[in-house]
Design an enzyme around this catalytic site. Structure first.
Site, PDB file in Angstrom:
ATOM      1  N   GLU D  47       0.869  -1.159   0.000  1.00  0.00           N
ATOM      2  CA  GLU D  47       0.000   0.000   0.000  1.00  0.00           C
ATOM      3  C   GLU D  47       0.921   1.228   0.000  1.00  0.00           C
ATOM      4  O   GLU D  47       1.713   1.402   0.938  1.00  0.00           O
ATOM      5  CB  GLU D  47      -0.780  -0.058   1.325  1.00  0.00           C
ATOM      6  N   ASP D  58      -5.441   8.918  10.069  1.00  0.00           N
ATOM      7  CA  ASP D  58      -4.146   8.374  10.473  1.00  0.00           C
ATOM      8  C   ASP D  58      -3.694   8.871  11.838  1.00  0.00           C
ATOM      9  O   ASP D  58      -3.924  10.022  12.199  1.00  0.00           O
ATOM     10  CB  ASP D  58      -3.084   8.723   9.418  1.00  0.00           C
TER      11      ASP D  58
END
Ligand SMILES: Cc1ncc(COP(=O)(O)O)c(C=O)c1O
Ligand SMILES: Cc1ncc(COP(=O)(O)O)c(C=O)c1O
Lengths: 408, 253, 408, 253
Positions: D47, D58
């Site tokens: 990824e 995040d």
């Protein structure tokens, strides 16, 4: 000059001769206004469009639950324009100044609250403005100096005497005896020579008038007790006036400072340290020595740090109509902290004195009873004093960094 | 009686001179020395101020002297002891000047009795209008002391007459608005004011607030009976010391 | 999740999957409340007893005279409890939190205003509270940090990104995705994923509802123009909503910072520097580069210093219903100064942006016209920023002395 | 197709390993070296995150890497060039991961076309639920790329089915509430969650958020098809440098 404004021996007008004519004029204009039904209407109108009157009465549900006694209500003078009940008085006197055709106002200030209020009124009405403020207070309440100057007022630092409120009053009188032709002295509390105690109480009575109506509307009964802090006595007189003829116990709370035994306080009616005297033009209880010299006073709240007290309150004390108590600096910080945390209300340090006593008594009263506390002002203006009272290390750090930034 | 004394003196001099000092400033010893020089140099009567912590009618110079004297330990008792001593020692009339709280806390009757016994002649209490002074007036009367009242340029004629009806000895005319110790512009406007004063009373007139030098004295001759020098001597002492007083006063004549 | 809250392409809900259920719940509770006539009543009641609603509309007579044009009225959101319109939104969301049965609230804050308001609401309602605030803002708005802590809130300093408002929003989302079970995120402005823009505007619409009624009562006609500053857009949406269906020109004023040419501003709808994008969960005009990375913004007013703007305002711009202008830092300080001196009103630096544009246009309008300026908050809370904006040397001196006192 | 590839691999290995890196962090050279070691040590797919200034989903570790990469000058163009290069150079599937604004500003169609031409296999866009992604989905479809959707423990079963109906390749299951990079307590509660996931789709399942060491991998065997390692490699690089990656990955097996 006939009515000397006595309240069973307290009050009067001990004036330098040069001011007698000025007081005659003031008394006349005030009496005319008071008897003119239009005047109160005009006053109430400006207070509702320029400030935020009627200020609400807030039910302090969390505090009520916490103390498990009487229902606690708070009259919200902190929501006034400029953040305290002082606005009521200055706007009222401003209307009188217009009637007298004067063009300049002067005032003393302790906490700075009354100075800001007066400077604000002056800006609104287009008057010139000079504010006298003791050097000690200029130092501890500098943000208010900043705002007064932005408002176009001249702030004069008073370096005489104890350099606090009473000395600022003296200086204001000195200005007035020189400039009374075009100048009105906007005294900030229910003290001083007649007609000031009566006049200031009259304007502040808007607090009590509203509060009585609001509590009756909400609860359909009167409060058992009403609490107010007492500096000069104007917010106390203001709320008490609404309940004088009712079976309501009225409680005035003075600055107990470091404790009544310490000598470092400003308790005139709730301690044994004061005696009757005459100064600053009126007769009342003063904190003075046996020679009649005024003593140093102390309070964490600059607005309560005063040697005298309203002659009307002295009278109400002697006739047992009002009970007087004192709250220490420490109790005040604790009560303030609790009120902030529990209700999201930030009382001024002055107002927090009233909360202290209310908190002491609430648990002793039945749940059906209502008590009403006058939150005379908001505490967020006094961040420097409050931060010091709370001894907040992060605040100190912040100030140090700010100073370094300025030094760079 | 004070009035008689003044009128007699006025036959000898065109204008009399009253000086004012703050008791205990810079010290009681100095106060004594100052009085001594003043009497020697021809002062006709004196005003002795018992210091007060809140002298609202006084300007910065006298205010400061009040505070200094208090902080050096002046008390009402010391002031009385001192005044009694000078009243005995010097042969001119001495008036006590103070704010009403000093009398009130002492006990008005006790205070006035003490004045009388100490040989003082009268009193000036600038924050006590006659309306508030019933007690004071009756005691002063009883002891044959002169209560001095004050006229100001804002005082209406009717009130002058009213005040004069209580006054004894002389009337203290304030030359202008404001506090003590600020320059006064002795213009011709003064004339009409003094004319009103004169018409309202047959007591002698003293003029205070701003008299500083010989030319002021000369200007006042024929207009008033007594010139009052207050802040100017204190300023002088602060600048040049007690020794300078005598010369200054002599020069005024 | 059906209604995605679009305003002709602006808005939406670009959510991490983990929050979808939380937003579904929020939307449902909000819709139910909105359709429950009791709810608005409950809301208005709490705003009138805890804050000071209706806040007045003040006629600025001196400014009107000074500019010799339209009559200037000021809507006084500065008189709200905690000093700004932010109270309207937080109290409303607080009621929803109670309905959802959650026990903790979190919020971002820029100026600190919304943080204090949220912490206040949390104290009042008994919720736990965490406030996220960028490090830059913590430094410039420290007094608000002090008050939030006194109110019992935890203040988390955000050291990521540009360390201002947008970064605080990101951090709040990060908290939320972890704690959504018991936590509601009280977004402070009319931005973010649906239903926030609509919900915040709904609560703030109390401003416009009141103002319309008040102006009509006073003047029996509508204002020609209404001015509001635009940060996220909540106070603007609040007052505009009262006049959307009227022939009233609506003017939003953004932060022009050092000037639109300087690149140092926060003008999204009034400059060419912004473009449509998607961030923080919604689609609107953002100040971003060609890659879609958000840019640094600048304003003297922390509350306007934000990269995005309400999607509803973006839509109202595209449909030409609202005109957008920008005011520079310098213009803002001048307008603030004038307003203080002339009227005794102290607008927040944010609010002063609206005054700038009103002052530019008032002289061009006929005397019969009325213009209405939304004073979204009071400036006295922001003394540190304001004193710096005015570059007051006495203030610096005061801070230096205070620091020395702390160092001693 | 990605799904087929994964299913084939799953016949060889009990569990696959997907790693995540932020492009340009600490530098593009390092990114290349990291990918090289990862492929060498047996990573099955990767990824690649194009950094964004507002990565709300995040946690601190990846957030910080996003910011650093941007401040060192990473651009979307550089990320594309780089991704194309690695897709050519290494024989595993590469997915792009970013927030929707990156695609939107680039032009969703252009972005996806570029992905296809660059040899990338699919994309993860954590702030783009299918409701908002019509444009994205049709373009991904057209270019035969896999849009990866995310399940979370809060996702109701019906919505899982709904999401799965748009997903290709595999489903990314978030192990717990919260952001990336925080410890996950792989308790037995996970089982019922994963059971629901499994029932809602026949796509392979990847599990991310908190996988850090071999014991996590072992625990997940039989439960999911792919383990995802994200923040942990970034932490490792920060602490021990790029060279430590290979050993770390090898040890996981
Ligand atoms: C908030 C507040 N409360 C009370 C006081 C005390 O004054 P008073 O006793 O006249 O109400 C002050 C004086 O500054 C004040 O600022
Ligand atoms: C007083 C004031 N006005 C305006 C704003 C800007 O927010 P909004 O555009 O949502 O009204 C803020 C934000 O902190 C504020 O404190």
């Amino acid at each position: 000059m006939i009515d000397r404004g006595y309240y069973e021996g307290f009050g009067g007008a001990y004036l330098p001769e040069i001011l007698v004519a000025t007081f005659d004029e003031l008394e006349e204009v005030f009496n005319k206004a008071k008897n003119d039904p239009e005047f109160w209407h005009e006053y109430a109108e400006i207070m509702s469009t320029y400030s935020c009157r009627p200020t609400p009465v807030t039910f302090a549900g969390n505090l009520t639950e916490y103390f498990k006694g009487a229902k606690i209500y708070v009259k919200r003078e902190d929501l006034n324009h400029t953040g305290a009940h002082k606005a009521n008085n200055v706007m009222g006197q401003g209307l009188l100044v217009k009637r007298m055709g004067k063009t300049r106002v002067i005032a003393e200030t302790g906490a700075g609250q009354h100075g800001v209020a007066t400077a604000t009124m002056a800006a609104k009405f287009g008057f010139k403005c000079t504010i006298y403020m003791g050097e000690v207070d200029v130092k501890r309440q500098h943000p208010n100096v900043f705002w007064m100057e932005r408002l176009g007022a001249e702030v004069v630092t008073v370096r005489e005497g104890t350099r606090i409120l009473k000395d600022a009053i003296n200086e204001a009188f000195r200005d007035w005896v020189t400039n009374m032709d075009n100048t009105h002295y906007v005294l900030g509390t229910a003290c001083g020579p007649h007609p000031f105690p009566e006049m200031v109480s009259y304007f502040q009575s808007i607090i009590g008038k509203e509060a009585r109506k609001q509590i009756l509307e909400r609860e359909d009964k009167l409060p058992a007790r009403v609490y107010a802090c007492v500096g000069g006595g104007s917010n106390a007189m203001g709320i008490f006036k609404g309940f004088l003829d009712d079976p309501v116990e009225l409680v005035g709370v003075e600055a107990g400072g470091r404790g009544l035994d310490s000598g470092r306080h400003a308790a005139r009616l709730s301690s044994q340290d004061a005696s009757v005297g005459i100064a600053q033009g009126y007769k009342t209880y003063f904190l003075q020595n046996n020679d009649g010299q005024m003593r140093h006073t102390h309070s964490v709240a600059a607005g309560l740090d005063y040697v005298g007290v309203s002659p009307i309150l002295a009278y109400l004390k002697e006739t047992n109509r009002v009970r007087f108590e004192a709250a220490t600096d420490k109790e005040v910080v604790d009560a303030m902290s609790l009120t902030i945390k529990k209700e999201g209300l930030i009382p001024a340090l002055e107002s927090a004195h009233a909360f202290v006593q209310a908190f002491k008594e609430a648990p002793t009263l039945p749940k059906e009873d209502i008590i009403l506390v006058n939150q005379s002002g908001r505490g967020d203006k006094d961040i420097f004093t409050v931060a010091d009272a709370f001894a907040d290390p992060k605040w100190r750090e912040f100030i140090r960094n700010k100073a370094e930034e300025y030094n760079a | 009686m004070l009035k008689d004394f003044l009128e007699k003196r006025l036959k000898e001099k065109e204008i009399l001179l009253m000086t004012h000092i703050v008791l205990g400033y810079p010290s009681f010893e100095d106060s004594f020395e100052i009085i001594e020089s003043m009497v020697r140099s021809g002062v006709d009567l004196m005003e002795l101020q018992i210091p007060f912590s809140e002298p609202i009618a006084d300007g910065p110079v006298i205010l400061h002297a009040n505070q200094k004297s208090l902080s050096h330990g002046a008390t009402v008792k010391k002031c009385f002891d001192f005044s009694t001593k000078v009243a005995q020692a010097f042969d001119i009339p001495f008036l006590l000047m103070s704010y009403y709280n000093i009398l009130f806390k002492y006990g008005v009757d006790r205070f006035i009795e003490k004045m009388a016994r100490g040989g003082l002649t009268g009193a000036i209490v600038p924050d006590l209008p006659p309306e508030e002074g019933t007690d004071y007036l009756s005691n002063m009367e009883r002891h044959n002391l002169a209560p001095i009242f004050i006229f100001s340029p804002t005082t209406p004629y009717a009130r002058m007459k009213y005040l004069a009806s209580f006054g004894k000895g002389f009337i203290y005319c304030v030359a202008r608005k404001g506090v003590t110790g600020v320059n006064t512009d002795f213009s011709t406007e003064l004339d009409s004011y003094l004319k009103r004063c004169r018409e309202s009373t047959n007591l002698p007139l003293a003029l205070g607030f701003g008299v500083q030098e010989k030319s002021d004295m000369d200007f006042l001759k024929g207009k008033v009976d007594i010139a009052v020098i207050g802040s100017q001597t204190i300023r002088l002492i602060d600048r040049e010391g007690v020794g300078a007083v005598e010369g200054f006063i002599k020069n005024l004549r």
